[in-house]
Enzyme design. Structure first.
Site, PDB file in Angstrom:
ATOM      1  N   PHE A  61       0.857  -1.180   0.000  1.00  0.00           N
ATOM      2  CA  PHE A  61       0.000   0.000   0.000  1.00  0.00           C
ATOM      3  C   PHE A  61       0.897   1.236   0.000  1.00  0.00           C
ATOM      4  O   PHE A  61       2.105   1.133   0.208  1.00  0.00           O
ATOM      5  CB  PHE A  61      -0.889  -0.013   1.257  1.00  0.00           C
ATOM      6  CG  PHE A  61      -2.357  -0.167   0.976  1.00  0.00           C
ATOM      7  CD1 PHE A  61      -2.837  -1.220   0.214  1.00  0.00           C
ATOM      8  CD2 PHE A  61      -3.279   0.754   1.487  1.00  0.00           C
ATOM      9  CE1 PHE A  61      -4.201  -1.362  -0.030  1.00  0.00           C
ATOM     10  CE2 PHE A  61      -4.641   0.624   1.252  1.00  0.00           C
ATOM     11  CZ  PHE A  61      -5.100  -0.431   0.492  1.00  0.00           C
ATOM     12  N   GLN A  84      -8.679  14.116   3.950  1.00  0.00           N
ATOM     13  CA  GLN A  84      -7.984  13.343   2.917  1.00  0.00           C
ATOM     14  C   GLN A  84      -8.828  13.245   1.644  1.00  0.00           C
ATOM     15  O   GLN A  84      -9.994  12.865   1.700  1.00  0.00           O
ATOM     16  CB  GLN A  84      -7.699  11.937   3.428  1.00  0.00           C
ATOM     17  CG  GLN A  84      -7.011  11.070   2.380  1.00  0.00           C
ATOM     18  CD  GLN A  84      -6.360   9.846   3.007  1.00  0.00           C
ATOM     19  OE1 GLN A  84      -7.023   8.857   3.290  1.00  0.00           O
ATOM     20  NE2 GLN A  84      -5.069   9.940   3.263  1.00  0.00           N
ATOM     21  N   HIS A 121      -8.961  11.082  -1.495  1.00  0.00           N
ATOM     22  CA  HIS A 121      -8.428   9.810  -2.002  1.00  0.00           C
ATOM     23  C   HIS A 121      -8.167   9.971  -3.492  1.00  0.00           C
ATOM     24  O   HIS A 121      -9.018  10.465  -4.217  1.00  0.00           O
ATOM     25  CB  HIS A 121      -9.428   8.685  -1.746  1.00  0.00           C
ATOM     26  CG  HIS A 121      -8.844   7.319  -1.917  1.00  0.00           C
ATOM     27  ND1 HIS A 121      -8.471   6.829  -3.141  1.00  0.00           N
ATOM     28  CD2 HIS A 121      -8.553   6.349  -1.008  1.00  0.00           C
ATOM     29  CE1 HIS A 121      -7.972   5.614  -2.979  1.00  0.00           C
ATOM     30  NE2 HIS A 121      -8.008   5.293  -1.698  1.00  0.00           N
ATOM     31  N   LEU A 181     -15.387   4.809  -4.321  1.00  0.00           N
ATOM     32  CA  LEU A 181     -13.971   4.513  -4.090  1.00  0.00           C
ATOM     33  C   LEU A 181     -13.462   3.340  -4.928  1.00  0.00           C
ATOM     34  O   LEU A 181     -14.141   2.335  -5.094  1.00  0.00           O
ATOM     35  CB  LEU A 181     -13.770   4.180  -2.607  1.00  0.00           C
ATOM     36  CG  LEU A 181     -12.367   3.697  -2.184  1.00  0.00           C
ATOM     37  CD1 LEU A 181     -11.367   4.829  -2.265  1.00  0.00           C
ATOM     38  CD2 LEU A 181     -12.413   3.141  -0.769  1.00  0.00           C
ATOM     39  N   GLU A 185      -6.785   1.779  -3.078  1.00  0.00           N
ATOM     40  CA  GLU A 185      -5.352   1.961  -3.310  1.00  0.00           C
ATOM     41  C   GLU A 185      -4.682   0.614  -3.579  1.00  0.00           C
ATOM     42  O   GLU A 185      -3.613   0.537  -4.193  1.00  0.00           O
ATOM     43  CB  GLU A 185      -4.761   2.584  -2.036  1.00  0.00           C
ATOM     44  CG  GLU A 185      -3.317   2.946  -2.099  1.00  0.00           C
ATOM     45  CD  GLU A 185      -2.943   3.794  -0.881  1.00  0.00           C
ATOM     46  OE1 GLU A 185      -3.524   4.876  -0.702  1.00  0.00           O
ATOM     47  OE2 GLU A 185      -2.083   3.355  -0.101  1.00  0.00           O
ATOM     48  N   ARG A 212      -1.087   9.471  -0.036  1.00  0.00           N
ATOM     49  CA  ARG A 212      -2.306   9.824  -0.760  1.00  0.00           C
ATOM     50  C   ARG A 212      -2.373  11.313  -1.092  1.00  0.00           C
ATOM     51  O   ARG A 212      -2.828  11.700  -2.165  1.00  0.00           O
ATOM     52  CB  ARG A 212      -3.545   9.435   0.050  1.00  0.00           C
ATOM     53  CG  ARG A 212      -3.793   7.965   0.029  1.00  0.00           C
ATOM     54  CD  ARG A 212      -5.016   7.583   0.835  1.00  0.00           C
ATOM     55  NE  ARG A 212      -5.238   6.150   0.695  1.00  0.00           N
ATOM     56  CZ  ARG A 212      -6.122   5.466   1.399  1.00  0.00           C
ATOM     57  NH1 ARG A 212      -6.881   6.079   2.301  1.00  0.00           N
ATOM     58  NH2 ARG A 212      -6.269   4.166   1.213  1.00  0.00           N
ATOM     59  N   HIS A 215     -12.448  11.760   1.225  1.00  0.00           N
ATOM     60  CA  HIS A 215     -12.480  10.374   1.674  1.00  0.00           C
ATOM     61  C   HIS A 215     -12.455  10.201   3.186  1.00  0.00           C
ATOM     62  O   HIS A 215     -13.131   9.342   3.730  1.00  0.00           O
ATOM     63  CB  HIS A 215     -11.270   9.656   1.070  1.00  0.00           C
ATOM     64  CG  HIS A 215     -11.183   8.194   1.376  1.00  0.00           C
ATOM     65  ND1 HIS A 215     -12.188   7.311   1.042  1.00  0.00           N
ATOM     66  CD2 HIS A 215     -10.210   7.448   1.976  1.00  0.00           C
ATOM     67  CE1 HIS A 215     -11.831   6.089   1.421  1.00  0.00           C
ATOM     68  NE2 HIS A 215     -10.654   6.146   2.002  1.00  0.00           N
ATOM     69  N   ARG A 220      -3.512  10.471   6.478  1.00  0.00           N
ATOM     70  CA  ARG A 220      -3.598   9.067   6.893  1.00  0.00           C
ATOM     71  C   ARG A 220      -3.025   8.159   5.811  1.00  0.00           C
ATOM     72  O   ARG A 220      -3.243   8.387   4.624  1.00  0.00           O
ATOM     73  CB  ARG A 220      -5.056   8.677   7.139  1.00  0.00           C
ATOM     74  CG  ARG A 220      -5.242   7.207   7.449  1.00  0.00           C
ATOM     75  CD  ARG A 220      -6.636   6.871   7.873  1.00  0.00           C
ATOM     76  NE  ARG A 220      -7.631   6.937   6.820  1.00  0.00           N
ATOM     77  CZ  ARG A 220      -7.792   6.016   5.854  1.00  0.00           C
ATOM     78  NH1 ARG A 220      -6.972   4.978   5.773  1.00  0.00           N
ATOM     79  NH2 ARG A 220      -8.756   6.146   4.970  1.00  0.00           N
TER      80      ARG A 220
END
Lengths: 590, 234
Positions: A121, A243, A245, A255, A258, A289, A356, A401
């Site tokens: 990730f 955030q 995304h 969504l 990732e 991100r 997000h 995050r």
């Protein structure tokens, strides 16, 4: 107002998502009288939409993996305003919490050795950034949130947790000492309003992505916990940190994990160029991100976006092959077909940065105890009040995050608060009862709404609010635009306060719930706007055209927004982990 | 203009259910049914329905659309609208609370009855319990259930015996744990299902298979449970 019914518990958890149900499980197992109040049946909570996984150093992919490496990545990802004691706690306790989920039955994907499958990730490294890309995100295909949420619900069922499903908490009840002694809640099916009295009130109400017009978040993510907390006079921390995304499906906002990039997918612009190689030469598409989202917006602004309006980029996946896509990313294949009419095994998916996650929230310590500042600026615990999960700011995410850290946050701190409350209840918690007027105070907003006449339509006001946030507080921000946004919000406040509830019926009146949710959305939006304007630097997800550099001299700190005077104070970040050396701030490069 | 017919019933104001007819302009867009419902609700806030994720994973917005159960959020107008008509009714067979909101207690009760949680009599190891990819693959097509109730409320056997027939959703989850290499309660699970109603009221009509928005196959899972019960009886 007549007197309302009171129901009493040792512990009440508001919110039935991952964090709430993990806390509830702990308390239910302890034997204390516990209830979960949730506005949707628990498995409808937004945790269900988490896809890619739960990041944790369980050393399955790499037997030498170390939670300290995960800690390093998380501190760096937070752009150094994550609290290092909390991050240390999360990363070190994480493996135990993940194994517990597996023992409870969570259907993780598996390696040939039979261990939990881990995928790469964004923002992950080995050996404190020196050892290349790590694969640390434990996954159940691309349905990890679904698997986790259902497992936790099942675990609670096994332990006979009491659920008040489709009950909606409206406001906090405080006693004469300022302690939280429960909430006012509505049973949606009957419309009955009750006072739910508790010696420990845990907010696990999730995020508020619906303050933006375009969001990956569910309709229910309306910031109820932040709204209630601000109305009770308590501060929120780092609320400017939202955030975006990188990969929300263009147009729909849905969504795309990732994990797609973790499995080897990458982003391309209209020239077919893998542009992240220019912005993050090492990590490329697996940079933080915030970094990827900004790079995408730059590509679009510089005319290299895709589609007739040049307003998105493409996520290329077809080179991974049908086998990998259908086994590792089956949900993404489904969502792409449904919402983008694209078969990812053949064509790239149109994506755009989409709101997000709320990094900020109710400030807490590692036990989930909610904090405020006293007159001298020292942390002060708010008696009876706890927060866990997205609504909380403990803070493990700081200004940005990392993917896979939200699910870990949920289970680790849901569990931690449950453990702490169990011990506190065992030691004995003594709090003064709420007086009639304390309860009336908690009822005042609902009473006003129930007697409203004349105001504007809730749906229209909500749309207006979401457009202001989208246009003035997006990926890139500057003073002029934000000030305009703040003025527009100031004008909107009284209109939202006076919004009309024309349907006064009791049975499953969703219009009432949506009006109450709109108040909460507004509280979150206003706090976000004022705090974002105040933080005069760029850090993590907060990127300003007019202050493009990180300013550690003035802003290596949490922001703390107080609802009374609408002022933003600074609160120190914790740089004192207990078992490892401090990770000192350095330039954040991927 | 799309002709939308909505089932309406508010127990406080309506003697009986009625149908609301709405002329809806989709602006030529292939919207999802939930988008239509949201836009109608923006004009008429009294309309009640459940919704949450709007992407087909939370299972809130199961409704009956033009005669077929499905999730409003992932049913596009182009898939369902014929002759310009969209008829939206609550899931059949469950008591209506209000408008499109049904009382799902009977559905959840049947789910709970199968004890849908892992049972393992041995103490857990210090790490995860090991499971091979092949063993794990047996859970595919089972664990993905979102409890939307589209299947059970399309099942005539469930309509007749909602208190005694577990129904397709519950049985799918029952098999999800029977098929899990980590679960050791197979015998207890089967003994609780071994009566004329819990499983054997399934007559293989397969409505459940036809409506499942996640493409799952409860009938197949029920077949596996039947076989396990029959093997056990011999």
């Amino acid at each position: 107002m007549g007197s309302i019914r009171t129901i009493s518990f040792d512990g009440v958890i508001v919110g039935g998502g991952g964090a709430g149900m993990r806390a509830a499980l702990q308390l239910a197992q302890s034997g204390f009288k516990t209830a979960v109040i949730t506005k949707v049946f628990p498995t409808r909570s937004h945790t269900v939409s988490a896809q890619g996984g739960i990041t944790c150093a369980i050393a399955s992919d790499d037997p030498n993996d170390d939670w300290r490496w995960h800690m390093y990545d998380t501190v760096k990802g937070s752009d150094y305003i994550g609290d290092q004691d909390a991050i240390e706690y999360m990363c070190s306790v994480g493996p135990e919490a993940v194994y517990e989920l597996e023992h409870m039955g969570m259907p993780f994907s598996r390696t040939e050795e039979g261990r939990i499958y881990q995928r790469p990730f964004g923002g992950q490294s080995k050996n404190f950034g020196e050892g290349g890309q790590a694969a640390r995100t434990c996954a159940a295909a691309d349905r990890t949130g679904h698997a986790l949420l259902h497992t936790l619900y099942q675990g609670n069922m096994k332990n006979n947790t009491v659920f008040f499903n489709e009950w909606y908490a409206t406001d906090i009840v405080k006693n004469a000492d300022g302690a939280v002694v429960g909430v006012i809640a509505i049973c949606m099916e009957t419309g009955e309003t009750v006072y739910v009295k508790s010696r420990a009130t845990v907010f696990a109400t999730g995020g508020a992505g619906r303050i933006y017009a375009s969001t990956t978040n569910a309709h229910i993510n309306t910031g109820d916990g932040v709204g209630m907390s601000l109305r009770a006079g308590f501060p929120v921390q780092d609320i400017e940190m939202w955030q975006f995304h990188p990969t929300g499906i263009h147009g729909a906002g849905v969504l795309v994990t990732e994990g797609c990039r973790g499995e080897g997918g990458y982003l391309i612009n209209k020239d077919g160029e893998r542009f992240m190689e220019r912005y993050a030469p090492n990590a490329k598409d697996l940079a933080g991100r915030d970094v990827v989202a900004r790079s995408m917006v730059k590509e679009i602004l510089e005319g290299r976006g895709c589609g007739p309006d040049g307003d998105h980029v493409l996520l290329k996946l077809d080179h991974l092959g049908e086998d990998v896509l259908l086994s590792r990313l089956p949900g993404i294949c489904e969502l792409s077909e449904t919402f983008a009419h694209v078969d990812p095994t053949k064509e790239p998916v149109p994506v755009v940065p989409t709101c997000h996650y709320m990094m900020g929230g109710i400030p807490t310590n590692v036990n989930g105890q909610a904090l405020t500042l006293d007159a001298q600026g020292n942390d002060q615990i708010i008696p009876g009040f706890y927060a866990v999960g997205e609504v909380a700011c403990v803070s493990v995410h700081g200004a940005n995050r990392l993917g896979g850290n939200s699910l870990l946050d949920l289970v680790v701190f849901g569990r931690a608060s449950g453990l702490f409350i169990e011990n506190a209840l065992r030691d004995g918690i003594v709090m003064r009862d709420a007086s009639d007027s304390d309860i009336e105070q908690g009822m005042s907003r609902l009473d006003k709404l129930n007697n409203s006449t004349g105001g504007e339509n809730v749906a229209g006001l909500k749309k207006e609010l979401q457009n202001i946030m989208q246009n003035h507080f997006g990926v890139f921000r500057n003073a002029e635009f934000m000030q305009q946004g703040i003025e527009k919000l100031a004008e909107l406040r009284s209109r939202i306060d006076n919004a009309e509830l024309s349907d006064k019926s009791q049975a499953y009146n969703t219009a009432r719930i949506e009006a109450l949710e709109l108040h909460n959305l507004f509280e979150v939006a206003e706090a976000t706007a004022i705090t974002a304007e105040e933080r005069k630097e760029s850090r993590g997800a907060h990127a300003r055209d007019d202050y493009q550099e990180r300013d550690d001299e003035n802003w290596l700190c949490h922001s703390l927004y107080s609802p009374g005077d609408k002022q933003v104070a600074k609160r120190a970040v914790n740089f004192e982990p207990k078992t490892v050396d401090t990770f000192a701030p350095k330039a954040r490069v991927y | 203009m799309l002709q939308v017919s909505l089932y309406r019933y508010n127990p406080e104001t309506d003697q009986e259910p009625w149908t609301q007819e709405v002329e809806f302009d989709s602006g030529g867009k292939d919207l999802m049914v939930l988008d239509v419902m949201e836009q109608i609700k923006a004009q008429d806030p009294t309309l009640a329905f459940r919704r949450s994720c709007r992407e087909g994973v939370c299972g809130s917005d199961g409704v009956n659309i033009n005669g077929k159960n499905g999730l409003a959020c992932i049913t596009a107008l182009s898939e369902t609208v014929r002759d310009n008509k969209l008829v939206i009714r609550p899931l059949p067979g469950l008591p209506v609370v209000r408008d499109l909101v049904v009382d799902m207690s009977m559905f959840y009760d049947q789910y709970e009855k199968v004890e849908p949680y892992l049972q393992n009599s041995s103490a857990p190891p210090a790490i995860e319990r090991l499971q091979s990819p092949e063993e794990r693959a047996k859970l595919d097509g089972l664990y993905e259930c979102i409890l939307c109730a589209c299947c059970s409320t399309s099942c005539p056997s469930f309509w007749w015996n909602p208190d005694r027939f577990i129904g397709p959703a519950g049985l799918l989850q029952s098999y999800r744990f029977l098929a899990d290499s980590r679960d050791t309660a197979t015998e207890q699970r089967l003994s609780k299902l071994d009566d004329p109603y819990s499983v054997f009221r399934c007559h293989g009509i397969q409505n459940c298979v036809g409506v499942c928005p996640k493409g799952l196959n409860p009938t197949k899972a029920i077949g596996h449970i039947r076989n396990l019960l029959l093997e056990r009886a011999i």
